[in-house]
Write an enzyme that holds these catalytic residues in place. Sequence first.
Site, short mmCIF file in Angstrom:
data_model
loop_
_atom_site.label_atom_id
_atom_site.label_comp_id
_atom_site.label_asym_id
_atom_site.label_seq_id
_atom_site.Cartn_x
_atom_site.Cartn_y
_atom_site.Cartn_z
NE ARG A 15 -36.95 12.41 -13.36
CZ ARG A 15 -37.42 12.61 -14.60
NH1 ARG A 15 -36.69 12.26 -15.63
NH2 ARG A 15 -38.59 13.17 -14.78
CB SER A 403 -4.04 54.68 13.81
OG SER A 403 -3.79 55.20 12.54
C1 UD1 Z 1 -42.33 15.43 -20.16
C2 UD1 Z 1 -42.97 14.85 -21.43
C3 UD1 Z 1 -41.86 14.49 -22.41
C4 UD1 Z 1 -41.03 15.72 -22.72
C5 UD1 Z 1 -40.52 16.39 -21.44
C6 UD1 Z 1 -39.95 17.74 -21.79
C7 UD1 Z 1 -45.01 13.71 -20.79
C8 UD1 Z 1 -45.65 12.40 -20.53
N1 UD1 Z 1 -43.71 13.67 -21.09
O1 UD1 Z 1 -41.51 14.43 -19.57
O2 UD1 Z 1 -42.41 13.97 -23.62
O3 UD1 Z 1 -39.95 15.33 -23.56
O4 UD1 Z 1 -41.57 16.61 -20.49
O5 UD1 Z 1 -39.37 18.36 -20.67
O6 UD1 Z 1 -45.66 14.72 -20.72
N2 UD1 Z 1 -46.57 17.31 -13.80
C9 UD1 Z 1 -47.76 17.59 -13.17
N3 UD1 Z 1 -48.57 16.55 -12.81
C10 UD1 Z 1 -48.25 15.26 -13.07
C11 UD1 Z 1 -47.01 14.99 -13.71
C12 UD1 Z 1 -46.20 16.05 -14.06
O7 UD1 Z 1 -48.11 18.74 -12.94
O8 UD1 Z 1 -49.04 14.37 -12.71
C13 UD1 Z 1 -45.70 18.46 -14.17
C14 UD1 Z 1 -44.34 18.43 -13.53
O9 UD1 Z 1 -44.34 19.15 -12.31
C15 UD1 Z 1 -43.45 19.11 -14.57
C16 UD1 Z 1 -44.15 18.79 -15.87
O10 UD1 Z 1 -45.47 18.39 -15.56
O11 UD1 Z 1 -43.41 20.50 -14.39
C17 UD1 Z 1 -43.46 17.67 -16.63
O12 UD1 Z 1 -43.40 16.51 -15.81
P1 UD1 Z 1 -42.10 15.62 -15.74
O13 UD1 Z 1 -42.35 14.51 -14.80
O14 UD1 Z 1 -40.90 16.45 -15.55
O15 UD1 Z 1 -42.11 15.01 -17.23
P2 UD1 Z 1 -40.87 14.57 -18.08
O16 UD1 Z 1 -40.45 13.21 -17.70
O17 UD1 Z 1 -39.84 15.62 -18.05
MG MG Z 2 -39.51 17.29 -16.83
#
Ligand code: UD1
Ligand code: MG
Length: 454
Positions: A15, A403
């Site tokens: 995003r 100057s």
């Molecule tokens: C996640 C939570 C959500 C919470 C929110 C808070 C889950 C399923 N959802 O959603 O409940 O409200 O954070 O900010 O956990 N990442 C990995 N590997 C992956 C997927 C993600 O390392 O396979 C890392 C991302 O880089 C990031 C973090 O995990 O730093 C969160 O992932 P993101 O995709 O941002 O989750 P959210 O949709 O924000």
């Molecule tokens: Mg997140």
Amino acid sequence: MNLDIIILAAGQGARMRSVLPKVLHPLGGRPLLAHVLETARRFDKAKLHVVVGHGGDRVRDAFPDPAIHWVTQEQQLGTGHAVAQVLPRVPNDHAVLVMYGDVPLIRKETLGALQEIAMENQVGLLTAELDDPAGYGRILRAADGSIVGSVEEKDATDEQCKIREVNTGFVAAPAGDLRNWVNSLDNNNTQGEYYLTDIIARAVTDGTKVCGVTTRDRNEVLGVNTRAQLATLERGYQLRQAMACMEDGVTLIDPDRFDLRGRMVAGQDVVIDVNAVLEGEITLGDRVHIGPNCVLRNITAGDDVTILANCVLEEATIGNASRIGPFSRIRPETHLAENTRVGNFVEIKNSVIANGSKVNHLSYIGDTTVGRDVNIGAGTITCNYDGANKHRTVIGDDVFIGSDTQLIAPVTVADGATIGAGSIITTDAPAGELTLSRVPQETRKGWKRPVKKK
Ligand code: UD1
Ligand code: MG
């Protein structure tokens, strides 16, 4: 109980629509992940694991810290899957704290509360009430108020979407239990991912208590998923820093127009006017005054220094009671001693200027050593570059440069010399004498101005 901290940073950050991995986007001049790591490191004895995937090499290279244990998640199959990549290295009798690399302003004190819950073999979950919970997982509670689950917005019913208590993602649990729950996760959900958040329901089924810790400081739990959220968080972060500066005794004319992208150590009664951008390491003495619209990067300024409006200063030291600006540019490797004056439209680079000397108007001073009590007149230029190499200009003590003088380096103007205005100085000027190079003035008697043809 030993603590292992798992920081999730493998996601693409789709995003953000960026080629830069999300956790490397800067907040307050430092990558998001740097903030998270700084907080994690404050747990003295904890082992740090960082899960990387998208742009993993770039992320690793940005943090050359041997204490970090990097784990690669080849495919980003969800936050639960990410945690599963680390767990084989964590003994069952440790506690695990999960942090998200994209939630940078979390405070150690808040996480400490989660850790303590995990130490008592329960699950500690950080939640927050948000006015606009859009995008976050929602916390499900039973009639008695106990937490029974967490549902992702994309999987939530309309009714669940109305819940304003969100899952912040920060969770702590005993490693052995966490392993069992993570191993039992499935990806039967809208996004086809293994959600870490599903362990909440698993814990409840297992009879393990899930204790919610709630924070009131919403900045602490805000995640960065979009550039708009990054901008919101930047303001929140800057305001937090501004408040800390003011508590330390610095006057900020408007804390909403203050940007510190690094660290500042300031003496007493420092005043910073609006739209200051301070980068890197900034050290200010007592009673320093910074005017509006100034940019300072890696600057050390002594007591009673005044920087007037619209100056740009980089990698320089400024001695006590010196005054700079308005509209001055100080470039790297410049050292101004005490009581110096640098005025409008003056550029100084890689130069040393001794006590009491003045460069007040429209000059370029580069690769130059200037002695004490020197006056450099308006429009003086040190011609330091011959098109191939840079050369030094040396100006002694008590020199007066008229100057519009050009000093063709390498050249030396000895102590007490005076240079006549408009001179081009190509060879050394002796001490105590007047040196000038000037086309003799002539007057053409009876000369008439041209007139316009009819
Ligand atoms: C996640 C939570 C959500 C919470 C929110 C808070 C889950 C399923 N959802 O959603 O409940 O409200 O954070 O900010 O956990 N990442 C990995 N590997 C992956 C997927 C993600 O390392 O396979 C890392 C991302 O880089 C990031 C973090 O995990 O730093 C969160 O992932 P993101 O995709 O941002 O989750 P959210 O949709 O924000
Ligand atoms: Mg997140």
